[in-house]
Write an enzyme that holds these catalytic residues in place. Sequence first.
Site, short mmCIF file in Angstrom:
data_model
loop_
_atom_site.label_atom_id
_atom_site.label_comp_id
_atom_site.label_asym_id
_atom_site.label_seq_id
_atom_site.Cartn_x
_atom_site.Cartn_y
_atom_site.Cartn_z
N ASN A 130 0.82 -1.21 0.00
CA ASN A 130 0.00 0.00 0.00
C ASN A 130 0.86 1.26 0.00
OD1 ASN A 130 -1.96 2.02 0.43
ND2 ASN A 130 -3.27 0.61 1.56
N ASP A 131 1.40 1.62 1.15
CA ASP A 131 2.14 2.88 1.27
C ASP A 131 3.37 2.92 0.37
OD1 ASP A 131 0.34 3.81 3.18
OD2 ASP A 131 1.44 2.87 4.81
N VAL A 132 4.01 1.78 0.13
CA VAL A 132 5.26 1.77 -0.65
C VAL A 132 5.00 1.96 -2.14
CG1 VAL A 132 6.47 0.36 1.03
CG2 VAL A 132 5.27 -0.75 -0.85
#
Length: 461
Positions: free
Chosen positions: A387-389
Amino acid sequence: MPQALVNIAYLISALLFVFAFKGLSHPRTAIRGNLLGALGMLIAIVVTLMDKSIVSYELIILGFIIGGVIGAVLAIKVQMTAMPQMVALFNGFGGGASTLVAALAFIEATQLNKTLGTQETVATVASGIIGAVTFWGSLVAFGKLEGIIEERPVRYKGDQIVKILFALSSIILGIYFGLERDISYYWYLVAASSVLGVLLTIPIGGADMPVVISLLNSYSGLAACATGFVLNNNVLIISGSLVGASGIILTNLMCKAMNRSLTNVLFGGFGEIVAGADEDKVYGGKVKSASPEEVAMLLENARRVVIVPGYGMAVSQAQFAIRDLMKVLESKGIEVEFAIHPVAGRMPGHMNVLLAEANIPYEKLKEMDEINPTFEQTDVSIVIGANDVVNPLARTDSNSPIAGMPILDVDKSKTVVVIKRSLAPGFAGIPNPLFAADNTLMLFGDAKKMVQELINALKES
C-alpha cells in the site's frame, strides 16, 4: 587458561563475527556467514567457560538443554511470516540478559568485598538502563507485530514530557547507584527504564516496525557491550559493538528509505488516522474491479510483468502461489521480475526472506533504485498486498505523511493490478490514489486465493 591464549581465542572469535557479517550481506553467502558467526560464538563460550575456575557446569548444561529445546521447537513451529516477532523477542532477551548479568556481577563483587571502579560502575548503569529499555520495548514491539497490542500509535497528551521525566529518573537513579553502591538503586533504575522502554515503543505505528526492530537490535548490542566492560570480557565488548554499530547503520538506511529522520520515527506518531483524508473523494466512482479471468487475459498479452510483494503477501502466505504464477508466466515466454521496497513488510528483508523460502531466484529480486526506471517498459505490474510503498502521494502531495518517501513507481506501468482484500489504508492511514488510477484494476480478495485463481485461468487459456 593462560590469558594470552584466551585473548587469541577471543580475537579469532571476533574475526569470525566480522566475516559472518560480510557473509550475511548477500543471500549466496548468508548460510556460510551464519555458520561462521555460530562458530565464533561457540569458541567464545568454550574459552570463557575454561577460563573461569568457579563455574556451575550443572546449571550451564541445564540451561543449555532448556534453551536448546525451546529454540528447536520455535525453529520448527514458527512460520516465516512471524520472523519479525521472533527477532523482536531475541532483541528483548539479549537486553534482559545484559541487565541481569550486570546486576549479578555487582552482587558478586559486593560479596567478595571488591570495590568497583568507575568503568565498571558506569558500565553497570548503562547495562541496566539500555537492557531494560530493550527488553520491554521489544516486548511491546512483539505485541504490536503479533496483534496483541494496537498496531497504530498510542498517543496521549503530554506523552513526550512523561518520557523525558522517566529518562531523567533513570539517569538520576544511576548516579545515586554510583555514589551509594547500593543494589536497591540499580533495581529502581531498571524499573524506571522498563517503563521508559514501554513508553518509547507504544507510540510507534506498525509501519515503523522495520526501523524499530533494527534500532532495538542495536540497543541489545550496546547493552551487551556495556556488560562486557562490567565483566572485563573483550569478546563481549567486540561482539556487542559489532551488533550495536550494524544496528545503527541499518536503522539509518531504513530511515533514508522512508525519507524520515530517526527522531521523526520515534516521536512522530506515524500511522495515526489523518484528519481530512477523504476516501470518497479519492475513490468515489473511480475504482475498477476485475475478475481473475480478466486479469489472466491481460497477462496473456504481456511481455514483461513485475510483481510487487507487500505485507498482504506475508499475511496470506502467498509466496508459494506467486512462485507458481511466475513459472506459468515464464512458460508462456513472459519476463517476470520482483520489485522489492526496503521497508515492505515488518522488518528489513522481510520480502526477500519469504520469496527465498519459495525458492524464487535471487536474481529476479530487484531493489527499488534498479527497478524504478523500468516500470515505463512494464506491461503489467501486480501489486500483492502493498500500500504505502506504492502510493504516488509520496511524490505529489507535500502535505502527505509520506511526502518524499521513495516509492516503487508502479503507477508508470501500462497496467497495474492490485490484489487486496479491500480499499483499507496502509499504516500511514491515508488513501492511495493508485487504486483509482485509470490504468489500475483491483482484484479484491485474499492474495493466495486470488493468485491461485489467476494461475487456473492462465492454464485454462
